[in-house]
Design a protein around this motif. Structure first.
Motif, PDB file in Angstrom:
ATOM      1  N   GLY A   1       0.786  -1.222   0.000  1.00  0.00           N
ATOM      2  CA  GLY A   1       0.000   0.000   0.000  1.00  0.00           C
ATOM      3  C   GLY A   1       0.816   1.268   0.000  1.00  0.00           C
ATOM      4  O   GLY A   1       0.431   2.266  -0.602  1.00  0.00           O
ATOM      5  N   ASP A   2       1.964   1.271   0.713  1.00  0.00           N
ATOM      6  CA  ASP A   2       2.824   2.451   0.822  1.00  0.00           C
ATOM      7  C   ASP A   2       2.046   3.687   1.240  1.00  0.00           C
ATOM      8  O   ASP A   2       2.317   4.805   0.779  1.00  0.00           O
ATOM      9  CB  ASP A   2       3.552   2.705  -0.506  1.00  0.00           C
ATOM     10  CG  ASP A   2       4.537   1.580  -0.840  1.00  0.00           C
ATOM     11  OD1 ASP A   2       5.092   1.007   0.115  1.00  0.00           O
ATOM     12  OD2 ASP A   2       4.714   1.287  -2.024  1.00  0.00           O
ATOM     13  N   GLY A   3       1.070   3.525   2.122  1.00  0.00           N
ATOM     14  CA  GLY A   3       0.385   4.657   2.713  1.00  0.00           C
ATOM     15  C   GLY A   3      -0.681   5.301   1.857  1.00  0.00           C
ATOM     16  O   GLY A   3      -1.236   6.337   2.241  1.00  0.00           O
ATOM     17  N   VAL A   4      -0.994   4.747   0.699  1.00  0.00           N
ATOM     18  CA  VAL A   4      -2.053   5.303  -0.139  1.00  0.00           C
ATOM     19  C   VAL A   4      -3.380   5.236   0.622  1.00  0.00           C
ATOM     20  O   VAL A   4      -3.716   4.224   1.237  1.00  0.00           O
ATOM     21  CB  VAL A   4      -2.156   4.518  -1.466  1.00  0.00           C
ATOM     22  CG1 VAL A   4      -3.357   4.990  -2.269  1.00  0.00           C
ATOM     23  CG2 VAL A   4      -0.876   4.655  -2.254  1.00  0.00           C
ATOM     24  N   VAL A   5      -4.158   6.311   0.591  1.00  0.00           N
ATOM     25  CA  VAL A   5      -5.453   6.365   1.270  1.00  0.00           C
ATOM     26  C   VAL A   5      -6.566   6.205   0.234  1.00  0.00           C
ATOM     27  O   VAL A   5      -6.566   6.891  -0.795  1.00  0.00           O
ATOM     28  CB  VAL A   5      -5.610   7.695   2.032  1.00  0.00           C
ATOM     29  CG1 VAL A   5      -7.015   7.802   2.636  1.00  0.00           C
ATOM     30  CG2 VAL A   5      -4.560   7.797   3.137  1.00  0.00           C
ATOM     31  N   VAL A   6      -7.495   5.279   0.514  1.00  0.00           N
ATOM     32  CA  VAL A   6      -8.588   4.990  -0.422  1.00  0.00           C
ATOM     33  C   VAL A   6      -9.919   5.028   0.308  1.00  0.00           C
ATOM     34  O   VAL A   6      -9.992   5.011   1.537  1.00  0.00           O
ATOM     35  CB  VAL A   6      -8.405   3.612  -1.095  1.00  0.00           C
ATOM     36  CG1 VAL A   6      -7.129   3.569  -1.927  1.00  0.00           C
ATOM     37  CG2 VAL A   6      -8.403   2.498  -0.045  1.00  0.00           C
TER      38      VAL A   6
END
Length: 350
Positions: free
Chosen positions: A6-11
């Motif tokens: 994910g590397d911190g991606v916000v969804v």
């Protein structure tokens, strides 16, 4: 392992919440859809957890009990304002758990939401059998299938030639019980609530006979018609009047596996059973059971049932609803018999 995907991606993260404790009949308005966000990376300090993308969710009648304020059972109730949970199939997006890596498919209890952080991982299972539909791991190869397997072989103690009756016979559990009974050499009759389901039982699932209980003014007489010499095994999914009628029609030393009582799920004050004395006069064995008490048999179940399916000896029927937003309606439909086969909600593609 954390941070690989994910590397911190916000969804976006849609969730189904319990709005109110349910009283009487289950209603869609007792649940609500909320949209929030989630990071695709586990937060620091989250050890032994996994972050998953939910693909399929299972609609199961036992969940109705968890929506009552006063609920004494083997699993705690849901809480208003919180995301409900159920059995599902999901893909691991991030992990700090040695048992599950990014890209693994898992099955077990997960949230009714697009993404879940799961910290109670003891009963999660990695999906190893990938040459069957993934959704089957909440049905045929999941809790309903295992319930059918345990109930029939361990509780019912079947013998070749037994006369077997199954209520809710086209449902997630019943459809497999009937096929296992036929493979075991039994005479099998099922009940269901529509003409389409009766056709399904007789012409696709291989039942010897089937009847629409809604068209039978006298259930005792109906069962006598199909079992003139009595019932050896009753696999009970509905309770209530059907159980009462079956008790009268059991053979001496008959066996009753009490799997569920869906007819009582929306009843605040259930009507009592009047024919329990048949347990004495006919020396019957009646036992309620929970599949999780038999988890030591799960590997044997997986091998047996997956082989039956791959060899074409059994079939499995799903009723698939698309989208998490349609989950509440799919769940409520269980209690009016809207589903044909195992009710599943498809949340997302891989």
């Amino acid at each position: 392992m954390a941070g690989d995907a994910g590397d911190g991606v916000v969804v976006r993260n849609k969730q189904v919440l319990l709005k109110n404790f349910m009283v009487g009949s289950a209603k869609e308005s007792d649940m609500e859809l909320r949209e929030g966000t989630i990071s695709l990376e586990l937060p620091p300090g989250t050890e032994g957890a996994i972050l998953v993308k939910n693909l399929y969710l299972s609609c199961d009648p036992y969940m109705r009990g968890r929506m009552r304020e006063y609920y004494e059972s083997y699993i705690p109730p849901f809480q208003p304002g919180k995301c409900i949970e159920g059995f599902g199939v999901a893909k691991v997006i991030d992990s700090t758990n040695q048992k599950f890596g990014v890209g693994d498919y898992i099955t077990g209890l997960t949230g009714w939401e697009e993404y879940s952080i799961l910290t109670r991982t003891e009963q999660l299972r990695k999906v190893e059998i990938l040459d069957v539909p993934l959704s089957y791991h909440v049905g045929l190869l999941g809790m309903p299938g295992f319930t059918a397997y345990v109930g029939f072989y361990e509780i019912c103690s079947p013998k070749k030639g037994d006369c077997v009756f199954i209520s809710a016979a086209s449902g997630a559990v019943g459809q497999l019980v009937g096929q296992l009974a036929k493979l075991h050499g039994c005479f099998v009759v099922g009940s269901a609530g529509s003409a389409d389901k009766i056709e399904l039982l007789k012409h696709k699932l291989g039942y010897d006979e089937a009847f629409n209980y809604k068209e039978e003014p006298d259930l005792v007489a109906a069962l006598k018609r199909y079992f003139p010499k009595g019932i050896d095994i009753y696999f009970d999914n509905v309770g209530g009047e059907m159980l009462d009628a079956a008790l009268v029609n059991m053979k001496v030393h008959g066996r009753i596996a009490v799997c569920g009582m869906v007819s009582q799920s929306a009843v605040s004050y259930p009507k009592g059973i009047t024919n329990l004395y048949m347990l004495v006069t006919k020396r019957l064995t009646m036992k309620g059971f929970i599949q999780s008490d038999y988890l030591h048999l799960f590997p044997q179940f997986l091998e047996t049932i997956s082989n039956f399916y791959k060899q074409g000896k059994i079939v499995y029927i799903e009723d698939m609803n698309e989208g998490l937003e349609n989950g509440p309606a799919a769940f409520i439909g269980l209690f009016s018999g809207k589903n044909v086969g195992k009710q599943v909600v498809h949340v997302a593609d891989e």
